[in-house]
Design a protein around this motif. Structure first.
Motif, mmCIF file in Angstrom:
data_model
loop_
_atom_site.group_PDB
_atom_site.id
_atom_site.type_symbol
_atom_site.label_atom_id
_atom_site.label_comp_id
_atom_site.label_asym_id
_atom_site.label_seq_id
_atom_site.Cartn_x
_atom_site.Cartn_y
_atom_site.Cartn_z
ATOM 1 N N LYS A 63 38.634 41.026 53.718
ATOM 2 C CA LYS A 63 39.728 39.921 53.757
ATOM 3 C C LYS A 63 39.557 38.986 52.638
ATOM 4 O O LYS A 63 40.421 38.663 51.824
ATOM 5 C CB LYS A 63 39.460 39.248 54.723
ATOM 6 N N SER A 123 40.350 40.657 49.260
ATOM 7 C CA SER A 123 41.934 40.683 49.301
ATOM 8 C C SER A 123 42.473 39.419 48.736
ATOM 9 O O SER A 123 43.413 39.310 48.097
ATOM 10 C CB SER A 123 42.441 41.142 50.520
ATOM 11 N N LEU A 124 41.983 38.342 49.386
ATOM 12 C CA LEU A 124 42.387 36.993 49.280
ATOM 13 C C LEU A 124 42.303 36.559 47.609
ATOM 14 O O LEU A 124 42.960 36.133 46.779
ATOM 15 C CB LEU A 124 42.029 35.924 50.002
ATOM 16 N N LYS A 147 44.691 38.494 45.364
ATOM 17 C CA LYS A 147 45.960 38.060 45.489
ATOM 18 C C LYS A 147 45.952 36.993 44.480
ATOM 19 O O LYS A 147 46.966 36.556 43.398
ATOM 20 C CB LYS A 147 46.385 37.657 47.060
ATOM 21 N N LEU A 148 44.989 35.902 44.660
ATOM 22 C CA LEU A 148 44.876 34.832 43.788
ATOM 23 C C LEU A 148 45.008 34.950 42.102
ATOM 24 O O LEU A 148 45.738 34.658 41.279
ATOM 25 C CB LEU A 148 43.693 33.952 44.123
ATOM 26 N N ASN A 186 45.666 37.905 40.966
ATOM 27 C CA ASN A 186 46.878 38.694 40.452
ATOM 28 C C ASN A 186 48.265 37.597 40.167
ATOM 29 O O ASN A 186 48.887 37.670 38.957
ATOM 30 C CB ASN A 186 47.585 39.676 41.477
ATOM 31 N N LYS A 187 48.338 36.808 41.043
ATOM 32 C CA LYS A 187 49.262 35.793 40.750
ATOM 33 C C LYS A 187 49.210 35.115 39.434
ATOM 34 O O LYS A 187 50.044 34.490 38.661
ATOM 35 C CB LYS A 187 49.186 34.715 41.978
ATOM 36 N N SER A 222 45.131 45.851 43.212
ATOM 37 C CA SER A 222 45.016 44.729 42.386
ATOM 38 C C SER A 222 46.139 43.392 42.952
ATOM 39 O O SER A 222 45.730 42.174 42.536
ATOM 40 C CB SER A 222 45.747 45.051 40.829
ATOM 41 N N ASP A 223 46.874 43.896 43.722
ATOM 42 C CA ASP A 223 47.762 42.636 44.468
ATOM 43 C C ASP A 223 47.239 42.060 45.618
ATOM 44 O O ASP A 223 47.937 41.386 46.483
ATOM 45 C CB ASP A 223 49.103 43.103 44.586
ATOM 46 N N GLY A 224 46.191 42.470 45.997
ATOM 47 C CA GLY A 224 45.335 42.075 47.235
ATOM 48 C C GLY A 224 45.597 43.143 48.384
ATOM 49 O O GLY A 224 45.026 42.740 49.673
ATOM 50 N N SER A 225 46.541 44.010 48.253
ATOM 51 C CA SER A 225 46.832 44.840 49.498
ATOM 52 C C SER A 225 45.509 45.580 49.873
ATOM 53 O O SER A 225 44.845 46.148 49.027
ATOM 54 C CB SER A 225 48.127 45.507 49.397
#
Ligand code: FAD
Length: 468
Positions: free
Chosen positions: A50, A53-54, A57-58, A60-61, A172-175
């Motif tokens: 988890k 993943s977070l 996400k950070l 990638n954004k 790479s997008d956190g998925s």
């Protein structure tokens, strides 16, 4: 002042797991041979899938580059970042055992578990995970998967890919994709797990793996033989394979320079064969039964090998201690070579029948390009995989030695291509073999780039590794 990103990261993994000082970061930024020193904004130490993943996400954004790191034992510079804007995600805190099933002969672990820790769990349960590398006390299973590591057991058990049933990966997008099945058979479309094995951290961060385990062999028979050449050694390998059903689990060759270097530089190293030879062979059988017939059979083959002059000497380990002494010779070659200064490492493979020819031709090239350089040649003959390493000669400074690296590599590379071999059999491409990959595998690199684009469109995962 801390920037916003660091504050957000601290909220995800906790302040103490964000290493910012040069002192704290240093051990993650220097590779094993001290050849590459990197830079990073911070080293991040998540504890769960988890959290990984977070983080992704950070990143990638915000278009931030990140490199996964396991035990930092990789030999092609792939686990290190080289910009002070980048981050390293170290998986070292993710080392939980998720499940162990003796009946199914599978185990599921988090990816930061050390290979030696996996061995210890198996040992306690009278089972075996047969991946075996000299770096096993430091490398992680995540790193082994990302590099598709080989080692000394491939001859019988296969490489890391062959020992893997499933993976959990953060994209790479956190998925999170859960491919953690323990099934031996599953033909349901493309084998996605195989895409991530050997991807060197460029397609996703591996967070867990399900692995094949085996019953622990009851007996191991180890012996050291000597021979005149890799050609004779290969003849002996085929003779063994033709004449016994006891599993032959290792067959490693080492040239005299390798052994001499270990004897000189490693405390307590002992060569049990008294007569010097050009080549030595470490041979190990693993048996599931306490089988005296197997010993007789092996003795018979050894005697035949001696009689036909395929090998010139052979010494059996008659205790665990002696077996360890023999293995120490093989496992300390890299460590011993490091003590003699810099080295140019080549991890090559050629068709098995061509190993002898490759070594002879490569030796001529090296003697011409860097006279007086010692050739430390050893490896997994049964896989056609030779570590062909050149030591810095005493009469050359490190700088002058490395200036000769490029023309030498070019000549060795054309020999490898001519012989239909591979310029990186086990270690991967990282940053070190990128140019060679582009030159030799241009069409394949194009396909790899299109896969990379579809899984990591913003190119945030280990950018600049394998290809630009
Ligand atoms: P690292 O060095 O940390 O990383 C290696 C690569 O994997 C990097 O590209 C990194 O980004 C990526 N990576 C790491 N963890 C993950 C993850 N969780 N998810 C996605 N990507 C990740 N190799 C062999 O194949 N056979 C040998 O016999 C062998 N012997 C060795 C002996 C010595 C003394 C040494 C120093 C090295 C040896 N190696 C050998 C090389 C090395 O140990 C292997 O490549 C090993 O698999 C790397 O594991 P690691 O955890 O140290 O990975």
């Amino acid at each position: 002042m801390k920037n916003n990103i660091i504050k957000k990261i601290e909220e995800i993994i906790g302040k103490k797991n964000v290493l910012l000082s040069s002192e704290d970061k240093s051990k993650y930024l220097v590779e094993w041979r001290n050849r590459y020193t990197g830079k990073a904004q911070a080293i991040l130490r998540p504890k769960s899938t988890k959290e990984v993943s977070l983080l992704l996400k950070l990143f990638n954004k915000n278009n931030i580059s990140v490199t996964p790191q396991g035990g930092n034992t990789g030999l092609v510079g792939g686990q290190i970042t080289y910009s002070s804007k980048d981050f390293i995600v170290s998986l070292e805190r993710m080392k939980k055992l998720i499940s162990f099933n003796k009946i199914d002969e599978t185990m599921v672990v988090q990816s930061g578990m050390l290979l030696s820790e996996i061995h210890a769990i198996c040992e306690e349960n009278d089972m075996l995970f047969p991946l075996s590398l000299a770096s096993e006390g430091s490398c992680t299973i995540g790193g082994n998967l990302a590099t598709n590591a080989g080692g000394v057991g491939v001859l019988y058990y296969g490489n890391t890919r062959d020992l893997t049933l499933g993976l959990e990966v953060v994209l790479s997008d956190g998925s999170i994709i859960n491919l953690l099945k323990t099934l031996k058979k599953d033909n349901t479309g493309y084998s996605l797990k195989d895409l991530f094995v050997g991807s060197e951290g460029t397609l996703g961060i591996i967070t867990a793996a399900s692995l094949k385990i085996f019953p622990k062999p009851r007996e191991k028979f180890t012996f050291l033989a000597s021979s005149r050449s890799p050609k004779k050694s290969l003849e002996f390998l085929r003779m063994i394979q033709k004449n016994t059903s006891t599993p032959l689990t290792s067959f490693e060759i080492m040239n005299n320079n390798s052994i001499e270097t270990v004897l000189k530089n490693i405390n307590g190293a002992i060569l049990p064969i008294s007569e010097e030879a050009e080549w030595y062979i470490l041979i190990e059988f693993s048996s599931y039964e306490k089988n005296l017939d197997a010993v007789d059979k092996i003795n018979e083959i050894v005697n035949l090998g001696l009689e036909k002059k395929i090998i010139s000497n052979a010494v059996f380990a008659n205790s665990k201690k002696q077996s360890k002494q023999i293995w120490n010779l093989r496992e300390n070659i890299s460590e011993a070579q490091k003590k003699d200064g810099a080295s140019i490492k080549n991890d090559i493979s050629v068709p098995i029948f061509a190993v002898d020819e490759f070594i002879r031709k490569a030796d001529l090239i090296v003697s011409k390009e860097i006279p007086k350089a010692k050739k430390i040649t050893f490896g997994h003959l049964g896989d056609g995989n030779i570590h062909y390493n050149i030591s810095q000669p005493e009469n050359l400074s490190q700088d002058s030695f490395f200036k000769l690296e490029k023309p030498l590599r070019e000549k060795l590379l054309s020999l490898i291509v001519k012989m239909e071999g591979s310029f990186s059999a086990e270690h991967g491409i990282g940053i070190v073999r990128k140019k060679d990959a582009l030159k030799i595998k241009g069409d394949e690199i194009k396909i790899m780039k299109s896969i990379k684009k579809s899984l990591d469109p913003k190119n945030i995962l280990n950018p600049g590794k394998i290809f630009d």
